[in-house]
Design an enzyme around this catalytic site. Sequence first.
Site, PDB file in Angstrom:
ATOM      1  CD  GLU A  66      10.380  -2.670   6.840  1.00 27.64           C
ATOM      2  OE1 GLU A  66       9.642  -3.648   7.006  1.00 27.64           O
ATOM      3  OE2 GLU A  66      10.500  -2.114   5.748  1.00 27.64           O
TER       4      GLU A  66
ATOM      5  CD  GLU B  13      12.475  -5.569  -5.319  1.00 29.93           C
ATOM      6  OE1 GLU B  13      13.073  -5.068  -4.347  1.00 29.93           O
ATOM      7  OE2 GLU B  13      13.010  -5.766  -6.420  1.00 29.93           O
ATOM      8  CG  LEU B  14      10.937  -9.879   0.550  1.00 31.27           C
ATOM      9  CD1 LEU B  14      11.426 -11.199   1.118  1.00 31.27           C
ATOM     10  CD2 LEU B  14       9.450  -9.944   0.252  1.00 31.27           C
TER      11      LEU B  14
ATOM     12  NE  ARG C 240      11.506   7.986  -0.285  1.00 36.48           N
ATOM     13  CZ  ARG C 240      12.831   7.979  -0.347  1.00 36.48           C
ATOM     14  NH1 ARG C 240      13.501   9.008  -0.823  1.00 36.48           N
ATOM     15  NH2 ARG C 240      13.518   6.947   0.088  1.00 36.48           N
TER      16      ARG C 240
ATOM     17  CE  LYS D 112      -3.059  -9.352  -2.712  1.00 38.90           C
ATOM     18  NZ  LYS D 112      -3.583  -8.040  -2.271  1.00 38.90           N
TER      19      LYS D 112
ATOM     20  CB  CYS E 183      11.064  -1.023   1.403  1.00 37.33           C
ATOM     21  SG  CYS E 183      11.218  -0.368  -0.254  1.00 37.33           S
TER      22      CYS E 183
ATOM     23  N   GLY F 265       6.425  -6.510  -0.473  1.00 43.24           N
ATOM     24  CA  GLY F 265       5.731  -6.418   0.808  1.00 43.24           C
ATOM     25  C   GLY F 265       6.658  -6.844   1.927  1.00 43.24           C
ATOM     26  CB  SER F 266       5.951  -7.763   5.391  1.00 42.92           C
ATOM     27  OG  SER F 266       5.033  -8.799   5.167  1.00 42.92           O
TER      28      SER F 266
ATOM     29  CD1 TRP G 265      -0.063  -1.512   3.110  1.00 44.82           C
ATOM     30  CD2 TRP G 265       0.633   0.604   3.277  1.00 44.82           C
ATOM     31  NE1 TRP G 265       0.758  -1.430   4.213  1.00 44.82           N
ATOM     32  CE2 TRP G 265       1.192  -0.137   4.348  1.00 44.82           C
ATOM     33  CE3 TRP G 265       0.931   1.974   3.185  1.00 44.82           C
ATOM     34  CZ2 TRP G 265       2.042   0.430   5.303  1.00 44.82           C
ATOM     35  CZ3 TRP G 265       1.776   2.535   4.128  1.00 44.82           C
ATOM     36  CH2 TRP G 265       2.318   1.767   5.176  1.00 44.82           C
ATOM     37  CG  ASN G 266       5.103   1.228   0.728  1.00 42.51           C
ATOM     38  OD1 ASN G 266       4.774   0.557  -0.247  1.00 42.51           O
ATOM     39  ND2 ASN G 266       6.310   1.182   1.245  1.00 42.51           N
TER      40      ASN G 266
ATOM     41  NE  ARG H 173       9.883  -1.093  -7.603  1.00 42.59           N
ATOM     42  CZ  ARG H 173      10.478  -0.851  -6.425  1.00 42.59           C
ATOM     43  NH1 ARG H 173      11.101   0.285  -6.238  1.00 42.59           N
ATOM     44  NH2 ARG H 173      10.430  -1.719  -5.466  1.00 42.59           N
TER      45      ARG H 173
HETATM   46  P1  NAD Z   1       2.349  -6.955   3.501  1.00 44.73           P
HETATM   47  O1  NAD Z   1       3.355  -8.022   3.356  1.00 44.73           O
HETATM   48  O2  NAD Z   1       1.457  -6.984   4.676  1.00 44.73           O
HETATM   49  O3  NAD Z   1       1.400  -6.908   2.240  1.00 44.73           O
HETATM   50  C1  NAD Z   1       1.903  -6.816   0.923  1.00 44.73           C
HETATM   51  C2  NAD Z   1       0.932  -7.465  -0.012  1.00 44.73           C
HETATM   52  O4  NAD Z   1       0.822  -8.838   0.332  1.00 44.73           O
HETATM   53  C3  NAD Z   1      -0.481  -6.896   0.032  1.00 44.73           C
HETATM   54  O5  NAD Z   1      -0.993  -6.868  -1.275  1.00 44.73           O
HETATM   55  C4  NAD Z   1      -1.229  -7.924   0.860  1.00 44.73           C
HETATM   56  O6  NAD Z   1      -2.598  -7.991   0.542  1.00 44.73           O
HETATM   57  C5  NAD Z   1      -0.532  -9.208   0.445  1.00 44.73           C
HETATM   58  N1  NAD Z   1      -0.647 -10.295   1.418  1.00 44.73           N
HETATM   59  C6  NAD Z   1      -0.762 -10.192   2.756  1.00 44.73           C
HETATM   60  N2  NAD Z   1      -0.862 -11.418   3.300  1.00 44.73           N
HETATM   61  C7  NAD Z   1      -0.794 -12.302   2.278  1.00 44.73           C
HETATM   62  C8  NAD Z   1      -0.832 -13.722   2.199  1.00 44.73           C
HETATM   63  N3  NAD Z   1      -0.947 -14.476   3.275  1.00 44.73           N
HETATM   64  N4  NAD Z   1      -0.730 -14.284   0.978  1.00 44.73           N
HETATM   65  C9  NAD Z   1      -0.594 -13.526  -0.118  1.00 44.73           C
HETATM   66  N5  NAD Z   1      -0.558 -12.189  -0.114  1.00 44.73           N
HETATM   67  C10 NAD Z   1      -0.649 -11.592   1.076  1.00 44.73           C
HETATM   68  O7  NAD Z   1       3.168  -5.583   3.427  1.00 44.73           O
HETATM   69  P2  NAD Z   1       2.597  -4.109   3.494  1.00 44.73           P
HETATM   70  O8  NAD Z   1       2.287  -3.790   4.912  1.00 44.73           O
HETATM   71  O9  NAD Z   1       1.548  -3.889   2.460  1.00 44.73           O
HETATM   72  O10 NAD Z   1       3.870  -3.275   3.010  1.00 44.73           O
HETATM   73  C11 NAD Z   1       4.887  -2.928   3.853  1.00 44.73           C
HETATM   74  C12 NAD Z   1       6.077  -3.849   3.678  1.00 44.73           C
HETATM   75  O11 NAD Z   1       6.456  -3.858   2.307  1.00 44.73           O
HETATM   76  C13 NAD Z   1       7.297  -3.369   4.427  1.00 44.73           C
HETATM   77  O12 NAD Z   1       7.945  -4.462   5.027  1.00 44.73           O
HETATM   78  C14 NAD Z   1       8.165  -2.764   3.325  1.00 44.73           C
HETATM   79  O13 NAD Z   1       9.537  -2.739   3.621  1.00 44.73           O
HETATM   80  C15 NAD Z   1       7.854  -3.653   2.179  1.00 44.73           C
HETATM   81  N6  NAD Z   1       8.175  -2.996   0.917  1.00 44.73           N
HETATM   82  C16 NAD Z   1       9.262  -3.433   0.230  1.00 44.73           C
HETATM   83  C17 NAD Z   1       9.626  -2.797  -0.950  1.00 44.73           C
HETATM   84  C18 NAD Z   1      10.832  -3.244  -1.710  1.00 44.73           C
HETATM   85  O14 NAD Z   1      10.941  -2.866  -2.875  1.00 44.73           O
HETATM   86  N7  NAD Z   1      11.731  -4.017  -1.153  1.00 44.73           N
HETATM   87  C19 NAD Z   1       8.869  -1.734  -1.433  1.00 44.73           C
HETATM   88  C20 NAD Z   1       7.760  -1.315  -0.707  1.00 44.73           C
HETATM   89  C21 NAD Z   1       7.413  -1.971   0.470  1.00 44.73           C
END
Ligand code: NAD
Length: 491
Positions: free
Chosen positions: A395, A264-265, A292, A188, A298, A242-243, A164-165, A173
């Site tokens: 984080e 990309e975590l 920012r 998704k 991330c 995501g995370s 979401w960020n 990307r």
């Molecule tokens: P998140 O992992 O909670 O969610 C990311 C995505 O995964 C969302 O679309 C969510 O719906 C989906 N998701 C959640 N649970 C799932 C499951 N069990 N199975 C499949 N999909 C699932 O992360 P967030 O809170 O949306 O974003 C923040 C995190 O993303 C931070 O850790 C940040 O560092 C990371 N991030 C990394 C980068 C990068 O390029 N490395 C960029 C942006 C954000």
Amino acid sequence: MTALVPSEAVDKAANLKNAQLWLGGQWRPARSGRTFDVVNPADGVRIATVSDGGADDALVALDSAVSASCEWASVSSRTRAEILRRVFDRLVERRDEFAAVITAEAGKPLTESLTEVAYGAEFFRWFSEEAPRIAGRYGTNPEGTGDVIVTHRPVGPCYLVTPWNFPLAMVARKIAPALAAGCTVVVKPAELTPLTTILLCDVLADAGVPDGVVNVVTTSDPAAVSAQLMSDPRLRKISFTGSTEVGRRLIAQSAENVLRTSMELGGNAPFLVFEDADIDTAVAGALVAKFRNVGQACTAANRFFVHTSLADAFARRVTDEVAAMKIGSGSEPGVTIGPLIDRRAVDHNQRLVDDARRRGARVRCGGHPIPGPGTFYPPTVLDQVSADSELMRTEIFGPVLAITTFETEDEAVAAANATEYGLVAYAYTRDLARGHRLVDRLEAGMVGVNTGVVSNAAAPFGGIKNSGLGREGGAEGIAEYLSTTYALVAR
Ligand code: NAD
């Protein structure tokens, strides 16, 4: 703080075919008929209701992506490039509309949303230029008995999952290199910010992306959608941002069908300020690397290591700058600190600040949540932070700038590398040799020397260690969506 009145742009995205699923080039409701709400974090008010897709809708999305796959892969790279270039042009033309939607659903200040639209659009321009340059190789084998031909093909249907960020940049990307390579996709978006992706479908269709090439499933149950898609052998790749926690789960799931994975975590970026740094440049870089998107990036600097000779001056300077920051709804002019994404994020930041304080940190400013409406947390500066504080390992994902000190380069490098993450590291020094040395010694996929921003569509973005696998952007970005075929033609 005034509440954001949903702008025309937000209404337009929210009403785009009633924010349904984009499947095979058509807007369709979720089969279950269910919906979920999207709220503005600046005031907690609902701004839209979107279709809540399930496993059955995911299957329809994958059917569409599979049906469109052969034809899209055979479209000439020049045509794919021209379509992607039109997406870039349309995004630039509609930047205000996209920025308003991003601000409404993610909360960031409008100026930052405009920057995100420019950054996100760049991926479509960059990969439009990369599409016709997908190269192969030709040679004779060392024995002289045959010709070696190496070619690259699209990996096939891909599943793209975004956070979401950065609601536009993260999806751009992925979609741009996937389409440039000739892959079809199921997207998704994060459930907190689906509107930007919905609006992007309008641009993709308008730019000439054929039906079925991009399919979007919004859902409040990502695990069900992912399980359906990832157990289907027709899917060939997952790209996730995501995370680390969710990424690990998806890597495990991807084993079943041996999917190509790009991950990309999370990050835990160190920000090093050496005794020979230009303090003005270091303070300016710190502010951008930390604040920012209110620290919800991330790439956000998470741990500040400042040489003891500069530590007090650095802390004073950043505290003075922070005091001048305007907190409020992202749609208000002059606001630099918008809301955090939700209440959970506010509680997380408060818990980390309380823990650091208990372990001896001094609170230079901030440190207490702001009463609602909205989920605001003030920019906070802590110094004398102890190495065993939880925020050194975790984080922060919020506007908390935590300073600790060092004496020697070895000590700084060891502290910076003492984390499971390895996404980005920042270092400030006027010593060129030290700058180069740090690039080698810091355990990170990206290093910013005397800069607080490293992201660029032309460069490979990504991490090592638990920050991920693969790269987005640059020449490396398209390779993530290509598989290599080698042929030996006997002489
Ligand atoms: P998140 O992992 O909670 O969610 C990311 C995505 O995964 C969302 O679309 C969510 O719906 C989906 N998701 C959640 N649970 C799932 C499951 N069990 N199975 C499949 N999909 C699932 O992360 P967030 O809170 O949306 O974003 C923040 C995190 O993303 C931070 O850790 C940040 O560092 C990371 N991030 C990394 C980068 C990068 O390029 N490395 C960029 C942006 C954000």
